[in-house]
Design a protein around this motif. Structure first.
Motif, short mmCIF file in Angstrom:
data_model
loop_
_atom_site.label_atom_id
_atom_site.label_comp_id
_atom_site.label_asym_id
_atom_site.label_seq_id
_atom_site.Cartn_x
_atom_site.Cartn_y
_atom_site.Cartn_z
N ASP A 232 -33.78 -21.75 -27.10
CA ASP A 232 -33.33 -20.38 -25.85
C ASP A 232 -33.50 -20.63 -24.33
OD1 ASP A 232 -35.89 -21.35 -26.14
OD2 ASP A 232 -36.33 -19.16 -26.02
N ALA A 233 -33.86 -21.49 -24.15
CA ALA A 233 -33.70 -21.70 -22.64
C ALA A 233 -33.13 -23.33 -22.39
CB ALA A 233 -35.08 -21.92 -21.85
N LYS A 234 -32.61 -23.94 -21.37
CA LYS A 234 -31.91 -24.88 -20.84
C LYS A 234 -33.47 -26.18 -20.67
CE LYS A 234 -29.73 -27.53 -17.51
NZ LYS A 234 -29.08 -27.35 -16.05
N PRO A 235 -33.53 -27.20 -22.21
CA PRO A 235 -33.44 -27.87 -21.64
C PRO A 235 -34.52 -28.56 -20.60
CG PRO A 235 -32.83 -28.16 -23.98
CD PRO A 235 -32.23 -27.27 -23.06
N SER A 236 -35.60 -29.65 -20.38
CA SER A 236 -35.57 -30.28 -18.76
C SER A 236 -34.41 -31.34 -19.06
CB SER A 236 -36.60 -31.21 -19.20
OG SER A 236 -36.88 -32.39 -20.37
N GLU A 237 -34.45 -32.24 -18.13
CA GLU A 237 -33.12 -33.52 -17.51
C GLU A 237 -33.51 -34.27 -18.51
OE1 GLU A 237 -30.65 -33.03 -16.39
OE2 GLU A 237 -30.73 -31.24 -15.43
N LYS A 238 -34.55 -34.99 -19.35
CA LYS A 238 -35.01 -35.82 -20.03
C LYS A 238 -34.43 -35.77 -21.19
CE LYS A 238 -39.37 -35.75 -22.24
NZ LYS A 238 -40.23 -35.23 -22.70
N TRP A 239 -34.50 -34.33 -22.17
CA TRP A 239 -34.65 -33.85 -23.21
C TRP A 239 -32.49 -34.00 -23.33
CZ3 TRP A 239 -36.47 -33.81 -27.77
CH2 TRP A 239 -37.53 -34.21 -27.81
N LEU A 240 -32.47 -33.45 -22.23
CA LEU A 240 -30.75 -33.33 -21.99
C LEU A 240 -29.99 -35.10 -21.88
CD1 LEU A 240 -30.01 -30.62 -19.36
CD2 LEU A 240 -29.18 -30.16 -21.68
N LYS A 241 -30.62 -36.11 -21.17
CA LYS A 241 -30.26 -37.26 -21.23
C LYS A 241 -30.29 -37.88 -23.16
CE LYS A 241 -31.14 -41.74 -19.32
NZ LYS A 241 -32.02 -42.76 -18.56
N LEU A 242 -31.40 -37.61 -24.04
CA LEU A 242 -31.75 -38.15 -24.97
C LEU A 242 -31.25 -37.18 -25.82
CD1 LEU A 242 -34.44 -39.56 -26.70
CD2 LEU A 242 -35.39 -37.51 -26.50
N PHE A 243 -30.89 -35.85 -25.38
CA PHE A 243 -29.69 -35.45 -26.85
C PHE A 243 -28.65 -36.46 -26.67
CE2 PHE A 243 -32.54 -31.03 -26.66
CZ PHE A 243 -32.27 -31.56 -27.35
N GLU A 244 -28.13 -36.49 -25.37
CA GLU A 244 -26.72 -37.36 -25.11
C GLU A 244 -26.91 -38.47 -25.67
OE1 GLU A 244 -24.03 -38.14 -20.93
OE2 GLU A 244 -25.98 -37.54 -20.76
N GLU A 245 -28.33 -39.34 -25.49
CA GLU A 245 -27.95 -40.73 -25.58
C GLU A 245 -27.72 -41.06 -27.80
OE1 GLU A 245 -31.59 -42.48 -24.72
OE2 GLU A 245 -30.91 -42.81 -22.56
N GLU A 246 -28.56 -39.65 -28.26
CA GLU A 246 -28.36 -39.52 -29.48
C GLU A 246 -27.30 -39.03 -30.42
OE1 GLU A 246 -30.21 -40.94 -31.67
OE2 GLU A 246 -32.24 -41.80 -30.06
N GLY A 247 -26.29 -38.64 -29.26
CA GLY A 247 -25.01 -38.22 -29.93
C GLY A 247 -25.26 -36.45 -30.68
N VAL A 248 -26.21 -36.14 -29.76
CA VAL A 248 -25.97 -34.82 -30.37
C VAL A 248 -26.34 -33.20 -29.70
CG1 VAL A 248 -28.51 -33.00 -30.79
CG2 VAL A 248 -28.53 -35.35 -31.70
N GLU A 249 -25.49 -32.53 -29.88
CA GLU A 249 -24.67 -31.50 -28.89
C GLU A 249 -26.05 -30.66 -28.71
OE1 GLU A 249 -21.19 -27.99 -28.24
OE2 GLU A 249 -21.31 -28.98 -31.03
N CYS A 250 -26.32 -29.80 -27.43
CA CYS A 250 -27.02 -29.17 -27.36
C CYS A 250 -26.84 -27.29 -26.25
CB CYS A 250 -28.31 -29.71 -26.68
SG CYS A 250 -29.79 -28.24 -25.77
N ARG A 251 -26.96 -26.16 -26.98
CA ARG A 251 -26.44 -25.03 -26.94
C ARG A 251 -28.34 -24.47 -26.29
NH1 ARG A 251 -21.44 -23.45 -28.83
NH2 ARG A 251 -20.31 -25.08 -29.49
N TYR A 252 -27.38 -23.46 -25.79
CA TYR A 252 -28.15 -22.15 -25.32
C TYR A 252 -27.72 -21.26 -24.69
CZ TYR A 252 -27.55 -25.48 -21.08
OH TYR A 252 -27.52 -26.51 -20.34
N PRO A 253 -28.56 -20.59 -24.18
CA PRO A 253 -27.75 -18.96 -23.49
C PRO A 253 -27.28 -19.44 -22.81
CG PRO A 253 -30.07 -18.45 -24.54
CD PRO A 253 -29.88 -20.35 -24.67
N GLU A 254 -26.24 -18.52 -22.32
CA GLU A 254 -26.03 -18.68 -21.01
C GLU A 254 -26.36 -18.89 -19.40
OE1 GLU A 254 -21.42 -21.13 -22.34
OE2 GLU A 254 -22.00 -20.74 -19.82
N SER A 255 -26.81 -16.99 -19.88
CA SER A 255 -27.42 -16.55 -18.87
C SER A 255 -28.21 -17.87 -18.37
CB SER A 255 -28.09 -15.47 -19.80
OG SER A 255 -28.84 -15.95 -20.57
N VAL A 256 -28.84 -18.72 -19.05
CA VAL A 256 -30.32 -19.74 -18.97
C VAL A 256 -29.61 -20.61 -17.66
CG1 VAL A 256 -32.27 -18.61 -19.71
CG2 VAL A 256 -30.86 -20.39 -21.03
N ARG A 257 -28.75 -20.58 -17.84
CA ARG A 257 -28.05 -22.76 -17.66
C ARG A 257 -27.99 -22.42 -16.61
NH1 ARG A 257 -23.21 -24.50 -21.16
NH2 ARG A 257 -24.26 -24.23 -23.19
#
Length: 257
Positions: A232-257
């Motif tokens: 429901d909110a943009k994750p921290s850079e740490k988590w976004l990097k971890l998602f990328e490393e694990e090949g996981v797509e992350c979706r969250y509301p456009e309004s909080v990007r």
């Protein structure tokens, strides 16, 4: 008002305000202060509150499970936004597995515009929510009913889950840790979700921002076991990097990007 209903309302007030006062609760619910003290005694014994002079404060321990009817009223806007994102990822005619989380109930509501879905779930709340939907196949896993959770759990539940292979598994969790992965507060929920992860082609984890960097008792799976994380909110850079490393797509509301 039943005592259980009153305690749930007190618990909701504690969640929102972090502290309650006996005299104020007595006036609000029209019962004696002694009755309110007994309510607070029970909440304290259940680990949900900590009594203080003249009232009580919320127990902030993340490992404590709140009653289902309290949890489903938390972060309603966030759950609705996540549910809308999940619904956009589901196509007409798909076979789905939904877990017994309060978040999955919001997903079920958001899916009602879809056609010809088959939904398998261990959630009594979702079964009731979808009872009036026509043209769908609704399948209950059955199993042992977990008191206070409106969830079917246990070996029978897991056996039924593993007897299917679906297009999409949609589930939530109690905590998400970068090292331990997807976690639940009780083993029965963890094993049910492990069964779900083995029974679907695409796996979607729907988890609000408060669950990140938390741990719980039972490991339900690893981050690499899921394909998409919806939050429901943009994750921290740490988590976004971890998602990328694990090949996981992350979706969250456009309004909080």
């Amino acid at each position: 008002m039943l005592a259980l209903e009153r305690r749930n309302l007190i618990l909701e007030k504690l969640q929102n305000e972090k502290r309650v006062v006996v005299s104020e609760l007595s006036q609000l619910y029209g019962v004696s202060e002694e009755t309110i003290r007994r309510d607070l005694d029970k909440l304290e014994k259940e680990g949900l509150a900590i009594k203080s002079y003249g009232g009580a404060v919320i127990n902030e321990d993340v490992s404590i499970d709140l009653p289902f009817n309290v949890r489903k009223n938390q972060n309603v806007v966030g759950k609705q936004k996540m549910a809308e994102i999940v619904a956009s990822l589901v196509h007409d005619g798909e076979h789905l597995l939904l877990d017994a989380s309060t978040t999955a109930v919001f997903v079920a509501k958001a899916l009602k515009e879809k056609e010809r879905l088959t939904v398998i779930t261990n959630s009594m709340e979702i079964l009731l929510e979808l009872a009036d939907v026509s043209g769908w196949n609704i399948i209950s896993t059955g199993g042992m009913m977990k008191e206070g959770y409106l969830a079917f759990l246990g070996s029978r539940t897991e056996e039924v889950i593993r007897s299917y292979f679906v297009d999409t598994v949609i589930f939530s969790c109690k905590a998400l840790d970068e090292n331990w992965g997807i976690m639940e507060s009780q083993e029965a929920f963890g094993t049910a979700k492990r069964a779900m992860l083995d029974s679907g082609r695409k796996k979607i984890l729907v988890v609000d921002n408060t669950k990140f960097d938390q741990t719980a008792f039972s490991v339900a799976g690893r981050l690499r076991d899921v394909d998409i994380v919806v939050t429901d909110a943009k994750p921290s850079e740490k988590w976004l990097k971890l998602f990328e490393e694990e090949g996981v797509e992350c979706r969250y509301p456009e309004s909080v990007r």
